[in-house]
Design an enzyme around this catalytic site. Structure first.
Site, PDB file in Angstrom:
ATOM      1  N   ALA A   1       3.509  -2.501   4.072  1.00  0.00           N
ATOM      2  CA  ALA A   1       3.429  -1.523   5.153  1.00  0.00           C
ATOM      3  C   ALA A   1       3.258  -2.330   6.432  1.00  0.00           C
ATOM      4  CB  ALA A   1       2.223  -0.627   4.925  1.00  0.00           C
TER       5      ALA A   1
ATOM      6  N   ASN B   1       3.606   2.878  11.231  1.00  0.00           N
ATOM      7  CA  ASN B   1       3.107   3.259  12.558  1.00  0.00           C
ATOM      8  C   ASN B   1       3.789   2.393  13.609  1.00  0.00           C
ATOM      9  OD1 ASN B   1       1.170   1.227  11.102  1.00  0.00           O
ATOM     10  ND2 ASN B   1       0.941   0.816  13.292  1.00  0.00           N
TER      11      ASN B   1
ATOM     12  N   TYR C   1      -7.711 -11.062   4.458  1.00  0.00           N
ATOM     13  CA  TYR C   1      -8.919 -10.457   5.041  1.00  0.00           C
ATOM     14  C   TYR C   1      -9.968 -10.066   3.992  1.00  0.00           C
ATOM     15  CZ  TYR C   1      -6.611  -5.925   4.015  1.00  0.00           C
ATOM     16  OH  TYR C   1      -5.977  -4.881   3.406  1.00  0.00           O
ATOM     17  N   GLU C   2      -9.583 -10.061   2.717  1.00  0.00           N
ATOM     18  CA  GLU C   2     -10.570  -9.716   1.685  1.00  0.00           C
ATOM     19  C   GLU C   2     -11.478 -10.890   1.348  1.00  0.00           C
ATOM     20  OE1 GLU C   2      -8.788  -7.052  -1.559  1.00  0.00           O
ATOM     21  OE2 GLU C   2      -7.053  -7.841  -0.475  1.00  0.00           O
TER      22      GLU C   2
ATOM     23  N   MET D   1      -0.418  -7.568   7.670  1.00  0.00           N
ATOM     24  CA  MET D   1      -1.526  -8.426   7.237  1.00  0.00           C
ATOM     25  C   MET D   1      -1.285  -9.056   5.863  1.00  0.00           C
ATOM     26  SD  MET D   1      -4.583  -5.797   8.245  1.00  0.00           S
ATOM     27  CE  MET D   1      -4.528  -4.821   9.762  1.00  0.00           C
ATOM     28  N   SER D   2      -0.039  -9.058   5.409  1.00  0.00           N
ATOM     29  CA  SER D   2       0.204  -9.587   4.052  1.00  0.00           C
ATOM     30  C   SER D   2       1.480 -10.418   4.050  1.00  0.00           C
ATOM     31  CB  SER D   2       0.326  -8.414   3.069  1.00  0.00           C
ATOM     32  OG  SER D   2       1.485  -7.659   3.351  1.00  0.00           O
TER      33      SER D   2
ATOM     34  N   SER E   1       0.825  -1.221   0.000  1.00  0.00           N
ATOM     35  CA  SER E   1       0.000   0.000   0.000  1.00  0.00           C
ATOM     36  C   SER E   1       0.853   1.261   0.000  1.00  0.00           C
ATOM     37  CB  SER E   1      -0.852   0.079   1.274  1.00  0.00           C
ATOM     38  OG  SER E   1      -1.555  -1.080   1.506  1.00  0.00           O
TER      39      SER E   1
ATOM     40  N   HIS F   1      -4.030   0.303  -3.678  1.00  0.00           N
ATOM     41  CA  HIS F   1      -3.590  -0.851  -4.472  1.00  0.00           C
ATOM     42  C   HIS F   1      -4.194  -0.738  -5.863  1.00  0.00           C
ATOM     43  CE1 HIS F   1      -1.653  -3.386  -1.428  1.00  0.00           C
ATOM     44  NE2 HIS F   1      -2.511  -2.886  -0.589  1.00  0.00           N
TER      45      HIS F   1
ATOM     46  N   HIS G   1      -5.698   3.158   8.518  1.00  0.00           N
ATOM     47  CA  HIS G   1      -5.299   2.968   7.115  1.00  0.00           C
ATOM     48  C   HIS G   1      -4.803   4.283   6.499  1.00  0.00           C
ATOM     49  CE1 HIS G   1      -4.866   0.654   3.518  1.00  0.00           C
ATOM     50  NE2 HIS G   1      -5.677   1.437   2.827  1.00  0.00           N
TER      51      HIS G   1
ATOM     52  N   HIS H   1      -5.360  -9.802  -0.039  1.00  0.00           N
ATOM     53  CA  HIS H   1      -5.074 -10.107   1.366  1.00  0.00           C
ATOM     54  C   HIS H   1      -6.044 -11.167   1.851  1.00  0.00           C
ATOM     55  CE1 HIS H   1      -3.832  -5.910   0.736  1.00  0.00           C
ATOM     56  NE2 HIS H   1      -2.909  -6.126   1.649  1.00  0.00           N
TER      57      HIS H   1
HETATM   58  N1  HPA Z   1      -0.801  -3.880  12.128  1.00  0.00           N
HETATM   59  C1  HPA Z   1      -1.092  -4.681  11.093  1.00  0.00           C
HETATM   60  N2  HPA Z   1      -0.898  -4.331   9.827  1.00  0.00           N
HETATM   61  C2  HPA Z   1      -0.377  -3.112   9.584  1.00  0.00           C
HETATM   62  C3  HPA Z   1      -0.051  -2.226  10.619  1.00  0.00           C
HETATM   63  C4  HPA Z   1      -0.272  -2.633  11.968  1.00  0.00           C
HETATM   64  O1  HPA Z   1      -0.002  -1.909  12.938  1.00  0.00           O
HETATM   65  N3  HPA Z   1       0.434  -1.105  10.030  1.00  0.00           N
HETATM   66  C5  HPA Z   1       0.419  -1.322   8.684  1.00  0.00           C
HETATM   67  N4  HPA Z   1      -0.085  -2.528   8.414  1.00  0.00           N
END
Ligand code: HPA
Length: 270
Positions: A111, A230, A83-84, A206-207, A28, A59, A242, A81
Site C-alpha cells: 500500500a 491515499n 518500523y517494527e 514503508m516497506s 496490508s 497482516h 492506517h 517492517h
Molecule cells: N506514506 C507512507 N506509507 C504509506 C502511505 C503514505 O502516505 N500510504 C500507505 N502507506
C-alpha cells in the site's frame, strides 16, 4: 541447518515436494489475492524458524502455498517492517525460504501514498525504481561477494512490461512510478513529500525496498506493485491514516488479484 533451510524442511515435511515458481509478498489489506489461490495450504509464521511475528493489523502472518492459474505459488501474508524492530533484514529468512522452495520470481505488493495527481486512491502502480536514502541497507554485515549487488534495473523491465500488458488485456488501468521508502511508522510531513517529489519519487511507502535488495542479492527476479491508498501528506483532502490504507487497499485488491492471476497463468504455460 540455517533458519531458511529449516523452514523449507518444515514446509516439505507438511506439504510434500511443493515447488512454487512464483513468490508473492502481500501488503496490508490485499487478501483478495490469497482468496484466488486454489489447493491452498497455509502454515503460520510461528511454525517457521526465522519468520517474523507480524504486529500490524491487516497482516495475517502465514505462508500460503497453492496454485494461481496453472502456477505453483507461495504467498507471504504478512511482512516485517523496519518500523517494527529497527531492522531492515527482517524479511531475509522468508525470502530465502521462497528461494529454497524453488521460486525464481518475486512480486512485492504494498500500500502506498501517491504523489501523482492522476493516480488516485484505488489505483495500481507498477514500481519501476526506488529511492531509499535513509534505509540501513539489509546487506550490511553480509560477506558474500554478491553484497555489491547491481541495483540498476532492480525491478525487472521484462516483468514490468508483462504485467503492464496483462493489465491492458484485463482493462485494468495501471500507472508506473518510482517508490520512495520512508521508515514510518509516522507518516511523512508535507515538506518531506515536496522534497520526495523534487527527488523524482511518485509514491511513498514503508516497506518493499529492503525486500527488493534482499531478493536481488539472492538472485530472484523482482517486480513491485503498489496499491495507492491515499494521496501523500499535504496532497489530498484526507490526511493519511492506517484505516484509510486498509479501506482503499481492499477496494483495489480485486484488480490486483485479477492481474496476478493472469500473470501467473502465463508463467504456468511457459
Ligand atoms: N506514506 C507512507 N506509507 C504509506 C502511505 C503514505 O502516505 N500510504 C500507505 N502507506
Amino acid at each position: 541447518m540455517n533458519d531458511s533451510a529449516q523452514a523449507v524442511a518444515v514446509v516439505r515435511g507438511r506439504l510434500g515436494d511443493v515447488r512454487p515458481r512464483l513468490g508473492i509478498i502481500l501488503g496490508s489489506g490485499l487478501d483478495a489475492v490469497a482468496e484466488r489461490v486454489t489447493w491452498a495450504e497455509s502454515i503460520g509464521y510461528a511454525e517457521l524458524p526465522g519468520f517474523p511475528q507480524p504486529s500490524v493489523q491487516g497482516h495475517a502472518g502465514t505462508l500460503l502455498l497453492g496454485r494461481l492459474g496453472n502456477t505453483e505459488v507461495a504467498l507471504l501474508r504478512g511482512r516485517s517492517h523496519y518500523y517494527e524492530s529497527g531492522r531492515s533484514d527482517g524479511m531475509r529468512c522468508p525470502i530465502e525460504t521462497l528461494k529454497g522452495l524453488g521460486c525464481e520470481t518475486l512480486i512485492l505488493t504494498n500500500a502506498a501514498g501517491s504523489m501523482m495527481p492522476y493516480a488516485a486512491p484505488g489505483s495500481l502502480v507498477l514500481i519501476t525504481d526506488h529511492i531509499a536514502l535513509g534505509l540501513p541497507n539489509p546487506l550490511v554485515g553480509e560477506s558474500a561477494a554478491e553484497r555489491f549487488q547491481d541495483m540498476s534495473d532492480a525491478y525487472d523491465p521484462e516483468l514490468v512490461k508483462a504485467l503492464n500488458d496483462h493489465a491492458r488485456g484485463l482493462a485494468i488501468h495501471i500507472h508506473r512510478g518510482v517508490y520512495m521508502w520512508f521508515s514510518g511508522p509516522s507518516f511523512e510531513t508535507s515538506a518531506e513529500i515536496r522534497a520526495a517529489n523534487h527527488l523524482g519519487a511518485d509514491l511513498v511507502g514503508m516497506s518493499t525496498v529492503p525486500e527488493t535488495i534482499l531478493a536481488r542479492f539472492l538472485g530472484l527476479r523482482v517486480a513491485g506493485i503498489s496499491v495507492v491508498t491515499n494521496y501523500a501528506a499535504g496532497m489530498g483532502e484526507e490526511p493519511p491514516s492506517h484505516e484509510q490504507t486498509l479501506r482503499a487497499a481492499g477496494d483495489a485488491a480485486d484488480d490486483l488479484a485479477r492481474l496476478l492471476s493472469a500473470f501467473a497463468e502465463e508463467l504456468g504455460s511457459d
